[in-house]
Write an enzyme that holds these catalytic residues in place. Structure first.
Site, mmCIF file in Angstrom:
data_model
loop_
_atom_site.group_PDB
_atom_site.id
_atom_site.type_symbol
_atom_site.label_atom_id
_atom_site.label_comp_id
_atom_site.label_asym_id
_atom_site.label_seq_id
_atom_site.Cartn_x
_atom_site.Cartn_y
_atom_site.Cartn_z
ATOM 1 N N ASN A 10 -0.097 41.395 11.344
ATOM 2 C CA ASN A 10 -1.180 40.272 11.794
ATOM 3 C C ASN A 10 -1.983 40.981 12.748
ATOM 4 O O ASN A 10 -1.720 41.407 13.832
ATOM 5 C CB ASN A 10 -0.296 39.209 12.369
ATOM 6 N N LYS A 12 -4.553 39.873 14.093
ATOM 7 C CA LYS A 12 -5.149 38.937 15.113
ATOM 8 C C LYS A 12 -6.770 39.604 15.219
ATOM 9 O O LYS A 12 -7.329 40.086 14.224
ATOM 10 C CB LYS A 12 -4.566 39.406 16.457
ATOM 11 N N HIS A 96 0.776 30.039 13.381
ATOM 12 C CA HIS A 96 0.813 30.790 14.496
ATOM 13 C C HIS A 96 1.012 30.250 15.754
ATOM 14 O O HIS A 96 0.172 29.447 16.074
ATOM 15 C CB HIS A 96 -0.124 32.057 14.306
ATOM 16 N N GLU A 98 -0.162 31.285 18.600
ATOM 17 C CA GLU A 98 -1.609 31.447 19.312
ATOM 18 C C GLU A 98 -2.429 30.351 18.887
ATOM 19 O O GLU A 98 -3.102 30.028 19.485
ATOM 20 C CB GLU A 98 -2.133 32.916 18.961
ATOM 21 N N GLU A 168 9.018 33.294 14.906
ATOM 22 C CA GLU A 168 8.451 34.255 16.248
ATOM 23 C C GLU A 168 8.427 33.539 17.353
ATOM 24 O O GLU A 168 7.879 32.640 17.874
ATOM 25 C CB GLU A 168 7.079 34.240 15.816
ATOM 26 N N GLY A 174 3.923 39.743 21.741
ATOM 27 C CA GLY A 174 2.927 40.440 22.440
ATOM 28 C C GLY A 174 3.572 40.858 23.970
ATOM 29 O O GLY A 174 2.532 41.266 24.762
ATOM 30 N N SER A 214 7.062 41.286 19.209
ATOM 31 C CA SER A 214 7.427 42.811 19.387
ATOM 32 C C SER A 214 8.227 43.804 18.539
ATOM 33 O O SER A 214 8.966 44.261 19.287
ATOM 34 C CB SER A 214 8.058 42.637 20.947
#
Ligand code: PEP
Length: 251
Positions: A10, A12, A96, A98, A168, A174, A214
């Protein structure tokens, strides 16, 4: 069980057009003989060119990071599933963390996106995972169960072969903080049980479950060796061809 193994990157909001093209060329060349499916989820602007770079491949696939929850119309700045289909996208990421956090995407909206992706004949990578406070309260499994129940488990079993679930944990995305292999396995096993309870054992056993958060060359092998971890959804480490290839080769 011989489930489909997948390592998906991904990107991003990273990579200019030229940088993205170069990364995709490197990955497409190096991943030709990978022992798993390799997916690149690039920003929208790269997708059409990446389709040409990848060509027809049984190994390397193309994903969008998002789609809109309506089919078409007055939604300035948005991209529909039909548009993605028209340029040959294979997978769409939905849910996701985010997007849930920064774009207020709720369960109902995500269910609509899942429906549109599958109706178009594409595949969905559905992301789920708990924030840190929820894990600290030991409510992580209930949290993920609700995410799946509200946005995914309305599907027919016959549609589930085009669904990939990516676990996730939000606290690991991240941050450099990875779920331990035991924590990943605990959740993946629980998710497989949820699929079994909603559909069937055969469906649960066939569903690909990815870990994301991560994941990097140094920890991928241990995570991927867990019995219910069928690959990974990789953010930061998918932006360098060598790191991404090292993760792919850990499977
Ligand atoms: C992600 O955003 O899906 C992700 C797993 O990111 P990272 O690998 O950078 O934690």
């Amino acid at each position: 069980m011989n489930r489909t193994k997948i390592v998906a990157g991904n990107w991003k909001m990273n990579k200019t057009f030229d940088e993205g093209l170069e990364l995709a060329q490197q990955i497409t060349n190096k991943a030709k003989n990978a022992s798993c499916k390799v997916v690149m989820a690039s920003p929208y602007i790269h997708l059409h060119a990446l389709r040409q770079v990848i060509g027809k491949s049984d190994t390397v696939f193309l994903a969008a990071q998002n789609c809109h929850h309506e089919t078409k119309g007055a939604y300035t700045g948005e991209i529909s599933v039909e548009m993605l289909k028209s340029i040959g996208v294979d997978y769409v990421l939905v849910g996701h963390s985010e997007r849930r956090a920064y774009n207020q995407e709720d369960h109902k909206m995500l269910a609509k996106k899942v429906n549109l992706v599958l109706q178009a004949g594409l595949k969905v990578i559905f992301c789920c995972g708990e924030p840190l406070t929820v894990r600290q309260d030991n409510a992580h499994i209930q949290h993920v169960k609700r995410q799946l129940r509200e946005s995914l488990f309305h599907l027919y079993e016959s549609e589930f072969d085009r669904v990939v679930i990516a676990y996730e944990p939000v606290w690991a995305i991240g941050t450099g903080e990875t779920a331990s292999p035991e924590q990943a396995q605990e959740m993946h096993k629980a998710i497989r049980r949820m699929v079994e309870n909603s559909y069937s054992e055969a469906c649960a056993q066939a569903t690909t479950l990815l870990y994301g958060g991560s994941c990097k060359p140094s920890n991928a092998k241990e995570l991927f060796s867990q019995p219910d971890v069928d690959g990974g959804l990789i953010g930061g480490a998918s932006l360098k061809a060598d790191d991404f290839m090292a993760i792919i080769n850990s499977i």
